[in-house]
Design a protein around this motif. Structure first.
Motif, PDB file in Angstrom:
ATOM      1  N   LEU A 102       0.847  -1.188   0.000  1.00  0.00           N
ATOM      2  CA  LEU A 102       0.000   0.000   0.000  1.00  0.00           C
ATOM      3  C   LEU A 102       0.882   1.237   0.000  1.00  0.00           C
ATOM      4  CD1 LEU A 102      -2.761   1.483   0.300  1.00  0.00           C
ATOM      5  CD2 LEU A 102      -2.425   1.308   2.779  1.00  0.00           C
ATOM      6  N   ALA A 103       0.605   2.155  -0.907  1.00  0.00           N
ATOM      7  CA  ALA A 103       1.281   3.455  -0.917  1.00  0.00           C
ATOM      8  C   ALA A 103       0.232   4.540  -1.123  1.00  0.00           C
ATOM      9  CB  ALA A 103       2.327   3.525  -2.017  1.00  0.00           C
ATOM     10  N   PHE A 104       0.322   5.588  -0.327  1.00  0.00           N
ATOM     11  CA  PHE A 104      -0.450   6.806  -0.538  1.00  0.00           C
ATOM     12  C   PHE A 104       0.528   7.871  -1.001  1.00  0.00           C
ATOM     13  CE2 PHE A 104      -3.610   4.857   2.243  1.00  0.00           C
ATOM     14  CZ  PHE A 104      -4.794   5.254   1.662  1.00  0.00           C
ATOM     15  N   ILE A 105       0.260   8.450  -2.152  1.00  0.00           N
ATOM     16  CA  ILE A 105       1.088   9.524  -2.693  1.00  0.00           C
ATOM     17  C   ILE A 105       0.194  10.760  -2.739  1.00  0.00           C
ATOM     18  CG2 ILE A 105       2.491  10.277  -4.638  1.00  0.00           C
ATOM     19  CD1 ILE A 105       2.856   7.229  -5.244  1.00  0.00           C
ATOM     20  N   VAL A 106       0.558  11.753  -1.925  1.00  0.00           N
ATOM     21  CA  VAL A 106      -0.358  12.847  -1.608  1.00  0.00           C
ATOM     22  C   VAL A 106       0.239  14.185  -2.031  1.00  0.00           C
ATOM     23  CG1 VAL A 106      -1.629  13.970   0.262  1.00  0.00           C
ATOM     24  CG2 VAL A 106      -1.232  11.493   0.330  1.00  0.00           C
ATOM     25  N   ASN A 107      -0.545  14.949  -2.779  1.00  0.00           N
ATOM     26  CA  ASN A 107      -0.158  16.288  -3.205  1.00  0.00           C
ATOM     27  C   ASN A 107      -0.676  17.280  -2.162  1.00  0.00           C
ATOM     28  OD1 ASN A 107       0.736  18.441  -4.691  1.00  0.00           O
ATOM     29  ND2 ASN A 107      -0.925  18.369  -6.178  1.00  0.00           N
ATOM     30  N   GLY A 108      -0.160  17.166  -0.946  1.00  0.00           N
ATOM     31  CA  GLY A 108      -0.610  18.000   0.162  1.00  0.00           C
ATOM     32  C   GLY A 108      -0.095  17.414   1.464  1.00  0.00           C
ATOM     33  N   ASN A 109      -0.876  17.611   2.536  1.00  0.00           N
ATOM     34  CA  ASN A 109      -0.526  17.120   3.868  1.00  0.00           C
ATOM     35  C   ASN A 109      -1.140  15.751   4.126  1.00  0.00           C
ATOM     36  OD1 ASN A 109       0.691  19.624   4.746  1.00  0.00           O
ATOM     37  ND2 ASN A 109      -1.373  20.451   4.942  1.00  0.00           N
ATOM     38  N   VAL A 110      -0.524  14.985   5.036  1.00  0.00           N
ATOM     39  CA  VAL A 110      -1.131  13.786   5.597  1.00  0.00           C
ATOM     40  C   VAL A 110      -1.280  14.050   7.088  1.00  0.00           C
ATOM     41  CG1 VAL A 110      -0.861  11.336   6.109  1.00  0.00           C
ATOM     42  CG2 VAL A 110      -0.203  12.214   3.862  1.00  0.00           C
ATOM     43  N   THR A 111      -2.530  13.964   7.574  1.00  0.00           N
ATOM     44  CA  THR A 111      -2.833  14.203   8.979  1.00  0.00           C
ATOM     45  C   THR A 111      -3.446  12.935   9.562  1.00  0.00           C
ATOM     46  OG1 THR A 111      -3.241  16.543   8.520  1.00  0.00           O
ATOM     47  CG2 THR A 111      -4.123  15.663  10.594  1.00  0.00           C
ATOM     48  N   VAL A 112      -2.923  12.504  10.722  1.00  0.00           N
ATOM     49  CA  VAL A 112      -3.410  11.303  11.395  1.00  0.00           C
ATOM     50  C   VAL A 112      -4.240  11.739  12.602  1.00  0.00           C
ATOM     51  CG1 VAL A 112      -2.781   9.126  12.492  1.00  0.00           C
ATOM     52  CG2 VAL A 112      -1.362  10.043  10.635  1.00  0.00           C
ATOM     53  N   ALA A 113      -5.512  11.322  12.629  1.00  0.00           N
ATOM     54  CA  ALA A 113      -6.427  11.685  13.713  1.00  0.00           C
ATOM     55  C   ALA A 113      -5.959  11.089  15.037  1.00  0.00           C
ATOM     56  CB  ALA A 113      -7.839  11.202  13.380  1.00  0.00           C
ATOM     57  N   PRO A 114      -6.332  11.714  16.167  1.00  0.00           N
ATOM     58  CA  PRO A 114      -5.840  11.277  17.470  1.00  0.00           C
ATOM     59  C   PRO A 114      -6.285   9.885  17.904  1.00  0.00           C
ATOM     60  CG  PRO A 114      -7.374  13.111  17.707  1.00  0.00           C
ATOM     61  CD  PRO A 114      -7.149  12.915  16.247  1.00  0.00           C
ATOM     62  N   SER A 115      -7.357   9.348  17.338  1.00  0.00           N
ATOM     63  CA  SER A 115      -7.844   8.021  17.731  1.00  0.00           C
ATOM     64  C   SER A 115      -7.151   6.887  16.978  1.00  0.00           C
ATOM     65  CB  SER A 115      -9.354   7.931  17.491  1.00  0.00           C
ATOM     66  OG  SER A 115      -9.629   8.135  16.109  1.00  0.00           O
ATOM     67  N   VAL A 116      -6.411   7.189  15.927  1.00  0.00           N
ATOM     68  CA  VAL A 116      -5.759   6.163  15.112  1.00  0.00           C
ATOM     69  C   VAL A 116      -4.549   5.605  15.865  1.00  0.00           C
ATOM     70  CG1 VAL A 116      -4.550   5.728  12.936  1.00  0.00           C
ATOM     71  CG2 VAL A 116      -6.568   7.195  12.970  1.00  0.00           C
ATOM     72  N   THR A 117      -4.442   4.273  15.920  1.00  0.00           N
ATOM     73  CA  THR A 117      -3.333   3.626  16.624  1.00  0.00           C
ATOM     74  C   THR A 117      -2.339   2.942  15.695  1.00  0.00           C
ATOM     75  OG1 THR A 117      -4.612   1.588  16.928  1.00  0.00           O
ATOM     76  CG2 THR A 117      -4.716   3.240  18.709  1.00  0.00           C
ATOM     77  N   THR A 118      -2.744   2.666  14.441  1.00  0.00           N
ATOM     78  CA  THR A 118      -1.869   1.939  13.512  1.00  0.00           C
ATOM     79  C   THR A 118      -2.027   2.464  12.096  1.00  0.00           C
ATOM     80  OG1 THR A 118      -2.107  -0.084  14.817  1.00  0.00           O
ATOM     81  CG2 THR A 118      -1.310  -0.341  12.568  1.00  0.00           C
ATOM     82  N   GLY A 175       2.279   0.980   5.638  1.00  0.00           N
ATOM     83  CA  GLY A 175       2.408   1.263   4.216  1.00  0.00           C
ATOM     84  C   GLY A 175       3.439   2.345   3.977  1.00  0.00           C
ATOM     85  N   LEU A 176       3.500   2.792   2.719  1.00  0.00           N
ATOM     86  CA  LEU A 176       4.385   3.882   2.328  1.00  0.00           C
ATOM     87  C   LEU A 176       3.532   5.133   2.137  1.00  0.00           C
ATOM     88  CD1 LEU A 176       6.553   2.090  -0.393  1.00  0.00           C
ATOM     89  CD2 LEU A 176       7.015   2.325   2.047  1.00  0.00           C
ATOM     90  N   TYR A 177       4.001   6.244   2.692  1.00  0.00           N
ATOM     91  CA  TYR A 177       3.281   7.505   2.609  1.00  0.00           C
ATOM     92  C   TYR A 177       4.254   8.556   2.097  1.00  0.00           C
ATOM     93  CZ  TYR A 177      -0.189   5.063   5.328  1.00  0.00           C
ATOM     94  OH  TYR A 177      -1.130   4.150   5.738  1.00  0.00           O
ATOM     95  N   VAL A 178       3.958   9.081   0.906  1.00  0.00           N
ATOM     96  CA  VAL A 178       4.783  10.124   0.295  1.00  0.00           C
ATOM     97  C   VAL A 178       3.897  11.347   0.173  1.00  0.00           C
ATOM     98  CG1 VAL A 178       6.081  10.816  -1.760  1.00  0.00           C
ATOM     99  CG2 VAL A 178       6.120   8.418  -1.011  1.00  0.00           C
ATOM    100  N   MET A 179       4.380  12.492   0.700  1.00  0.00           N
ATOM    101  CA  MET A 179       3.562  13.697   0.625  1.00  0.00           C
ATOM    102  C   MET A 179       4.402  14.896   0.241  1.00  0.00           C
ATOM    103  SD  MET A 179       3.394  13.352   4.633  1.00  0.00           S
ATOM    104  CE  MET A 179       3.659  11.677   4.203  1.00  0.00           C
ATOM    105  N   ASP A 180       3.788  15.796  -0.506  1.00  0.00           N
ATOM    106  CA  ASP A 180       4.482  17.013  -0.932  1.00  0.00           C
ATOM    107  C   ASP A 180       4.629  18.004   0.212  1.00  0.00           C
ATOM    108  OD1 ASP A 180       4.418  15.801  -3.386  1.00  0.00           O
ATOM    109  OD2 ASP A 180       3.439  17.459  -4.422  1.00  0.00           O
TER     110      ASP A 180
END
Length: 182
Positions: free
Chosen positions: A97-113, A116-121
């Protein structure tokens, strides 16, 4: 800026000296044949049906339902906007799994896991629920940002031995990466 804190007792800090090719949203989009006319194929509430080479989502988006990528499944998701992760994302050994993002990646406070690969501008941000009542976040994979990293979780002053955000490298993701992305 660190505010009232410090990086560590030795005041060490890391600054990248990377001078190579900028492998961002535009770079991977060109590699994969993403065009500005590519239609958005799905919502991010549930994982897409495996089979396409990549998936595209226009505009700010969020992952609202848990994703569980199994062995043999492979997803490359382009998000032309910001991505907010509101649910856990897991990737089994043998999956990709890869997310390639033309912006920000924000992780909500309830997420624990998130795995994958996360690429962001822009920026990678973990959000906090309150000053000291957060849950730990386990990131298994890689985070590559051309902006900044902001880790905001706090497990409380009485917890001095458990990291609020833990990052673990997953070499199996590189092995399972589709050839076009390599």
């Amino acid at each position: 800026a660190l505010g009232s804190g410090s990086v560590n007792s030795n005041s060490w800090s890391a600054v990248s000296k990377y001078k190579g090719k900028k492998m961002d949203y535009a770079f991977f989009g060109a590699q994969m044949g993403l065009l500005s006319s590519t239609p958005a194929l799905f919502t991010l509430d549930t994982e897409p049906v495996n089979g396409a080479e990549f998936y595209y989502k226009a505009g700010d988006s969020s992952v609202s339902g848990a994703w569980n990528v199994t062995s043999g499944e492979s997803y490359i998701v382009f998000v032309n906007g910001n991505l907010t992760i509101n649910s856990n994302i897991t990737v089994a050994n043998g999956g990709f799994l890869a997310f390639i993002v033309n912006g920000n990646v924000t992780v909500a406070p309830s997420v624990t896991t998130i795995q994958g690969l996360y690429v962001m501008d822009d920026n990678f941000v973990t959000q906090s629920q309150s000053p000291s009542d957060d849950v730990a976040l386990d990131v298994a994979g890689s985070i590559a940002t051309w902006g900044s990293v902001s880790l905001a979780r706090n497990l409380g002053g009485s917890n001095s031995s458990t990291p609020a955000e833990k990052f673990t490298y997953r070499p199996d993701l590189l092995k399972n990466m589709p050839d076009k992305m390599k």
